[in-house]
Design an enzyme around this catalytic site. Structure first.
Site, short mmCIF file in Angstrom:
data_model
loop_
_atom_site.label_atom_id
_atom_site.label_comp_id
_atom_site.label_asym_id
_atom_site.label_seq_id
_atom_site.Cartn_x
_atom_site.Cartn_y
_atom_site.Cartn_z
N SER A 151 0.84 -1.20 0.00
CA SER A 151 0.00 0.00 0.00
C SER A 151 0.87 1.24 0.00
O SER A 151 1.97 1.24 0.58
CB SER A 151 -0.89 0.01 1.25
OG SER A 151 -1.54 1.26 1.39
N TYR A 164 -2.95 -1.25 9.73
CA TYR A 164 -2.94 -1.76 8.36
C TYR A 164 -1.59 -1.50 7.69
O TYR A 164 -0.98 -2.41 7.10
CB TYR A 164 -4.06 -1.08 7.58
CG TYR A 164 -4.10 -1.40 6.10
CD1 TYR A 164 -4.71 -2.56 5.64
CD2 TYR A 164 -3.56 -0.52 5.17
CE1 TYR A 164 -4.76 -2.84 4.28
CE2 TYR A 164 -3.60 -0.79 3.81
CZ TYR A 164 -4.21 -1.94 3.38
OH TYR A 164 -4.25 -2.22 2.03
#
Length: 259
Positions: A151, A164
């Site tokens: 990400s 996350y």
């Protein structure tokens, strides 16, 4: 005509986790359009999986959907057996590409993240990736490719993404170690780190929230929010022989967010 001239080359085969929706679905279709046969996983939405299989067929490729919860490492042994059966259906014993794409979102400030939150993210985003790849290694061809999805949040700090992003950071370290240890087999391993993409991930917040949509576009050099079609083709290209000399890299595909 000699027998050799009648032998058809073996089609490439990819395994993609979470291939029934979002970036995984787009990657499946991009590879199918390039003549790659697909084995992809879905967690619980069989109807979506059936739609993807039909779309793959429209591209002239073949697809097999297998149910898998990547958080359930205890199911991986049985999953590998089902992969072997799927490969046999495709006329093969091994596959060429693995894309570890399946994931879940999480948004919570650091002081409010619970142990259960962190454990759940760990199971899906790191432990699942680690051990599923390990289990599939005997079926991955020498000279194959692995792409782990990370990400842009490992570089761009946005409050509420700490748990996350930390798991995705672990995946990026894992990728480099895999590249080093699997290099002897000619296997290239890379990370693709998408920026904010308009999918149903995180409840579709980037796609469906006009204010967030505008804010993301404003912090992106190319002036818009990313789309699945910005990511799938890049992954397909990275898996191709044109990029055979690329390994151990983190490649961000974000349109230039926060630069």
């Amino acid at each position: 005509m000699s027998i050799e001239n009648n032998v058809q080359p073996q089609r490439r085969i990819a395994i993609i986790t979470g291939g029934n929706r979002g970036l995984g679905r787009n990657t499946v279709l991009q590879l199918a359009a390039r003549g790659v046969d697909i084995i992809f996983t879905y967690r619980n939405n069989r109807a979506e999986a059936d739609e993807v299989m039909s779309a793959v067929g429209d591209h002239g490729s073949r697809a097999i959907a297998l149910q898998l919860d990547v958080a359930d490492t205890g199911a991986f042994g049985g999953f590998v057996q089902r992969v072997e059966q799927a490969l046999a259906q495709l006329g093969a014993r091994q596959f060429d590409y693995l894309v570890n794409n399946a994931g879940t979102s999480h948004h919570q400030a650091f002081e409010h993240v619970t142990e259960d939150d962190l454990d759940s993210l760990y199971q899906v985003h790191f432990k699942g990736v680690f051990f599923l790849t390990q289990k599939l290694l005997p079926l991955l061809k020498d000279g194959g490719r692995i792409v782990n999805i990370s990400s842009g949040l490992t570089r761009i700090v946005i409050p509420g993404s700490v748990a996350y992003a930390a798991m995705k950071g672990a995946v990026e370290i894992l990728t480099r170690y895999q590249a080093k240890e699997l290099g002897a087999r000619g296997i290239a391993v890379n990370t693709v780190a998408p920026g904010a993409i308009a999918t149903d991930f995180s409840g579709g917040m980037v796609r469906d929230n006009p204010e967030l949509h505008q804010r993301v576009a404003g912090m992106t050099a190319l002036g818009r929010v990313g789309q699945p079609d910005d990511i799938g083709p890049m992954i397909a290209a990275l898996l191709s022989d044109d990029n055979r000399w690329v390994t151990a890299q983190r490649i961000e595909v974000s349109g230039g967010m926060v630069i």
